[in-house]
Design a protein around this motif. Sequence first.
Motif, short mmCIF file in Angstrom:
data_model
loop_
_atom_site.label_atom_id
_atom_site.label_comp_id
_atom_site.label_asym_id
_atom_site.label_seq_id
_atom_site.Cartn_x
_atom_site.Cartn_y
_atom_site.Cartn_z
N ASP A 287 0.93 -1.34 0.01
CA ASP A 287 0.08 0.05 0.04
C ASP A 287 0.89 1.18 -0.05
O ASP A 287 1.83 1.15 0.61
CB ASP A 287 -0.94 -0.07 1.14
N ASP A 289 -0.62 4.71 0.33
CA ASP A 289 -1.18 5.86 0.74
C ASP A 289 -1.69 5.81 2.12
O ASP A 289 -2.66 6.81 2.74
CB ASP A 289 -2.24 6.39 -0.36
N HIS A 291 -4.15 4.05 3.30
CA HIS A 291 -5.50 3.55 3.37
C HIS A 291 -5.78 1.99 2.66
O HIS A 291 -5.00 1.72 1.49
CB HIS A 291 -6.58 4.53 2.37
N PRO A 292 -6.23 1.15 3.37
CA PRO A 292 -5.91 -0.25 3.11
C PRO A 292 -6.54 -0.59 1.72
O PRO A 292 -7.52 -0.01 1.18
CB PRO A 292 -7.02 -1.07 4.08
N ASN A 293 -5.88 -1.47 0.92
CA ASN A 293 -6.32 -1.81 -0.17
C ASN A 293 -7.13 -3.15 -0.30
O ASN A 293 -7.23 -4.03 0.38
CB ASN A 293 -5.02 -2.08 -1.11
N SER A 396 -7.13 5.96 -1.37
CA SER A 396 -7.29 4.93 -2.34
C SER A 396 -7.33 3.46 -1.96
O SER A 396 -6.25 3.03 -1.13
CB SER A 396 -6.35 5.27 -3.46
N ALA A 397 -8.43 2.69 -2.50
CA ALA A 397 -8.02 1.12 -1.98
C ALA A 397 -7.64 0.56 -3.24
O ALA A 397 -7.29 -0.78 -3.29
CB ALA A 397 -9.53 0.64 -1.88
N ASP A 399 -4.62 1.79 -5.23
CA ASP A 399 -3.39 2.39 -5.61
C ASP A 399 -2.34 1.07 -6.16
O ASP A 399 -1.48 1.50 -6.93
CB ASP A 399 -2.59 3.28 -4.72
#
Length: 496
Positions: A287, A289, A291-293, A396-397, A399
């Motif tokens: 990841d 950013d 935020h979890p993907n 973003s999930a 990226d």
Amino acid sequence: MKRLFIVFISLFLVLYCPISFEAKSEIVIEKIDFNNKDFIKGMDISSLISLENSGVKYYNQDGAEEDLLRILALNGVNYIRVRVWNNPFDKDGNGYGGGNCDINTAVKIAERAKKYNLKMLIDFHYSDFWADPAKQKAPKAWYNLSTDEKVEKVKEFTEASLRAVKDTGVQIGMVQIGNETTSGIAGVYDKSGMAKIFNAGSSAVRKLDSEIKVAIHFTNPEKTEAIKALADFLNDYNVDYDVFATSYYPYWHGSLENLTDVLNYAATTYSKEVIVAETSYANTLKDTDSHPNTVSQYANNTGENLLWNFTLQGQANEVRAVMNAVNKVENKKGLGVFYWEGAWISVGDITNLSAQEYASRQNENKKLWEQFGSGWASSYSSEYDPDDAGKYFGGSAVDNQAFFTANGKALSSLKVFDLVTYGNMDYLLGDAENDGTVDILDVSFIQRHLAYKTDINKKAADTDGDNAVTIKDATAIQKYLAKIKTEYPIGGSFSI
Ligand code: CA
């Protein structure tokens, strides 16, 4: 004298030998024998404007900053998809996030798509925020309307929105009436009402431009009988449409064989054209950013349908495989594939930072997501979607499913959009005739192509990089041959 001559010759060779602009492609992809010459190699870039507002920049594979639309076009993407929400803002003008995509962002993207001869698919959600199988909420302004009143609103909204996009001069190739409308649309959940809404949107498209294809989009193709029954429903309720569309995320949506089977059903039973409106695949489990993907070391990373590694080659292989599955659909009804949000990268790279730097970057990212809507949802969305976006808002999930590094540089996997057409190929820019030299024959070859639509190697012939072979390309080659400087690297050798 002889030594001086050698020095001259060496200088000549150094200065005038064709320069290889980039190394051979790191990605190896076998080309597809497409049944449709204009097979859609599409990309959804709905969040672009909010990302740019957050400071994101894009660079081509050589590291030069360029318009994302140009980078996509020069890597073989030929179609752009954007979603449109009615009003993804609260009463104070704060955006719900997910790109704050409304008709204004669609128009901004359309202006740039036109420049690079990219067609567009406009994806109406008929909602103020994400519409998917679990959510088909009506726009705020339509909350208290009956189905018949919504029908009128859908007509008005669709026509006015499309007119604004069309005024940019871009070619709208397709319009989606709803997004993943498996369970409902615009807060209407009964079959008869849904059909009315579909036909309202469809009639607005037909009225504006009879050349535009109307698509109806469902998902969960792994529920084979259920999605086939949706094709039956559209037929039984006389919904006027051209293209039967589904999403296909391999970690959720079954096998490729099943995908082709489902699309074949709509193609052969109802003679509809078909597309995959959304797909994507991770090229890493990292990841960038905070935020979890969706696909990570914790989720959606195993299963019998994940046939490809989480690498750049694996990501490219997935794109080829899905295109191939659509191309196999009978009677040449497989029109193409759109990759979902392939440029939705981090607004601030959190990798390789100390704990302190990480915390500070994470805070900065959160501010950008809130201010510009560049994450999947902002806290402001809680008034509209309190149970999901309102609780789990963030960045973003996807990226790690983009074709760009966290800092915006195009990855080698992006070349898959060219590779499926050409395979791995070396060429000289300007060598339209493909005989290993750039000469006057290439000029007449382009002229012949323009007059008689004869086959041409577009990669080699498109000297000015506007994603089309035009008389300007012939002129540019003539200038090059007359040793008049052009801004294009004509004569340079390239590889895809
Ligand atoms: Ca992320």
